[in-house]
Design a protein around this motif. Structure first.
Motif, mmCIF file in Angstrom:
data_model
loop_
_atom_site.group_PDB
_atom_site.id
_atom_site.type_symbol
_atom_site.label_atom_id
_atom_site.label_comp_id
_atom_site.label_asym_id
_atom_site.label_seq_id
_atom_site.Cartn_x
_atom_site.Cartn_y
_atom_site.Cartn_z
ATOM 1 N N GLN A 40 -22.086 77.378 31.520
ATOM 2 C CA GLN A 40 -21.270 76.344 30.875
ATOM 3 C C GLN A 40 -21.068 76.629 29.387
ATOM 4 O OE1 GLN A 40 -19.916 74.055 32.894
ATOM 5 N NE2 GLN A 40 -21.029 75.142 34.518
ATOM 6 N N CYS A 88 -22.828 66.608 34.853
ATOM 7 C CA CYS A 88 -21.373 66.440 34.776
ATOM 8 C C CYS A 88 -20.709 67.488 33.888
ATOM 9 C CB CYS A 88 -21.015 65.041 34.275
ATOM 10 S SG CYS A 88 -21.492 64.720 32.552
ATOM 11 N N LYS A 89 -21.511 68.306 33.190
ATOM 12 C CA LYS A 89 -21.037 69.432 32.373
ATOM 13 C C LYS A 89 -20.330 68.983 31.083
ATOM 14 C CE LYS A 89 -22.232 71.625 36.113
ATOM 15 N NZ LYS A 89 -23.615 72.110 36.245
ATOM 16 N N ARG A 90 -20.367 67.708 30.760
ATOM 17 C CA ARG A 90 -19.692 67.259 29.564
ATOM 18 C C ARG A 90 -20.604 67.407 28.347
ATOM 19 N NH1 ARG A 90 -18.327 61.023 29.434
ATOM 20 N NH2 ARG A 90 -17.873 61.592 27.265
ATOM 21 N N LYS A 91 -20.009 67.544 27.175
ATOM 22 C CA LYS A 91 -20.754 67.657 25.936
ATOM 23 C C LYS A 91 -21.165 66.269 25.473
ATOM 24 C CE LYS A 91 -20.594 70.061 21.494
ATOM 25 N NZ LYS A 91 -19.790 70.967 20.638
ATOM 26 N N CYS A 146 -26.449 60.897 28.208
ATOM 27 C CA CYS A 146 -25.114 61.183 28.726
ATOM 28 C C CYS A 146 -24.507 59.881 29.241
ATOM 29 C CB CYS A 146 -25.198 62.214 29.862
ATOM 30 S SG CYS A 146 -23.618 62.489 30.708
ATOM 31 N N THR A 202 -22.218 59.340 31.259
ATOM 32 C CA THR A 202 -21.836 59.390 32.668
ATOM 33 C C THR A 202 -23.051 59.481 33.590
ATOM 34 O OG1 THR A 202 -19.772 60.514 32.092
ATOM 35 C CG2 THR A 202 -20.466 60.616 34.396
#
Length: 341
Positions: free
Chosen positions: A47, A262-265, A272, A274
């Motif tokens: 990622q 979720c791979k989000r920053k 996080c 999410t």
């Protein structure tokens, strides 16, 4: 970050009788093999790399190789459960023991009894293989492609010599058996190794049965002592960073905290939004990413940059909170992975 499995062993070695702990005559140690910690770390590293980066595909290959090795080892573990070992035995997995400042004993599986020690080098390889001499290489032919690998016979020979050094230091004289184990029978051996036994995983019990007929060499006390010592000396293996092998520059890497789910920053938040993964865990994982990706040490400045912390004070707080070992003082201070926590 570092977890040792030996903390479970004293409870297996002793029983309580009338309030007094005494050594058990029968001692069995066979802790399940752990899923490789490196796999989720390498997946997180993907990622952080652009998909077009030349190293991206190499990391994918590394993940597949580790997964294949792990599945092969677990498959052989199932056959070892069918072996009628002596009353006292220990199956120690994924050993990584420091022999000296530049040498480590690293084994997939070590079997210890009062009669012998067996080193198992387990391979999960598809296709035709040949153990070539001069130079020593394993040559694999699969789908029309020929690929050279490091020679497993040389690998297990080196580990045997290191084990001999360790046993000498511990004043233990015990026969060492070395076996290359091919996890699955789909492997076609065209040319076998010259000096080392090679077996299919499904046949491992035949060889273990022969070894189990040998006379006892160690007493129960010595066996229990050696089991504890080997397990206590083992610590988590940290592979060389990817940047030591492949062309990875810090400018190419995505920095900050990245949620592994979720791979989000995640920036400026306690978790996080999410997946609810906590900030401290994300920070710990980011530091692990650094060690596996960039190099085997980290400075305060590197930590602040890579994790996108607000200042050096936040970096200093985090580096001292995590299970890391400080090296040097003041301007030259950096941190390495600790084997003592």
């Amino acid at each position: 970050m570092i977890q040792r499995f030996h903390v479970f062993i004293p409870y297996l070695l002793y029983v309580c009788k009338n309030g007094i702990f005494i050594e058990k005559e029968e001692c069995v140690i066979d802790i399940p093999r752990k899923f490789p910690k490196s796999i989720p770390i390498y997946r997180r590293i993907l990622q952080r790399l652009p998909i077009y980066h030349p190293t991206y595909i190499e990391v994918e290959k590394r993940i597949k190789a580790i997964e294949a090795g792990f599945h092969g080892e677990c498959y052989v573990d199932n056959f070892l459960k069918q072996v009628p070992f002596p009353k006292s035995y220990a199956i120690l997995k994924d050993l990584h023991i420091k022999i000296d400042s530049n040498s480590y004993l690293q084994m997939d599986t070590l079997i210890l009894t009062k009669k012998y020690i067996a080193l198992l080098e387990i391979k999960n390889i598809r296709g035709k293989i040949a153990f070539q001499k001069n130079p020593d290489q394993l040559i694999r032919e699969f789908d029309g492609e020929v690929t050279p690998f490091k020679c497993p016979e040389q690998q297990i020979t080196r580990q045997t010599k290191k084990l001999q050094v360790l046993l000498k230091e511990l004043k233990i004289d015990l026969p060492i058996k070395k076996i290359i184990v091919l996890a699955y029978s789909k492997t076609h051996v065209v040319l076998p190794p010259k000096y080392t036994t090679i077996v299919m995983g499904c046949d491992i019990s035949i060889y273990m049965d022969d070894y189990n007929q040998l006379p006892d060499v160690l007493s129960t006390t010595k066996f229990n002592q050696l089991s504890r010592q080997l397990a206590a000396k083992s610590f988590e293996y940290i592979p060389p960073s990817i940047a030591q092998t492949y062309p990875v520059k810090l400018a190419d890497v995505k920095t900050g905290l990245i949620c592994p789910i979720c791979k989000r920053k995640v920036s400026g938040q306690l978790k996080c939004p999410t997946c609810k993964v906590g900030k401290l865990l994300l920070q710990q994982q980011a530091v692990e990413d650094w060690f596996y990706l960039m190099k085997d040490s980290i400075t305060n400045r590197e930590c602040v940059y890579f994790l996108e912390l607000k200042d050096k004070h936040a970096g200093n707080y985090l580096l001292n909170k995590l299970p890391l070992q400080p090296v040097n003082n003041h301007k030259l201070r950096h941190y390495v992975m600790s084997h003592d926590r």
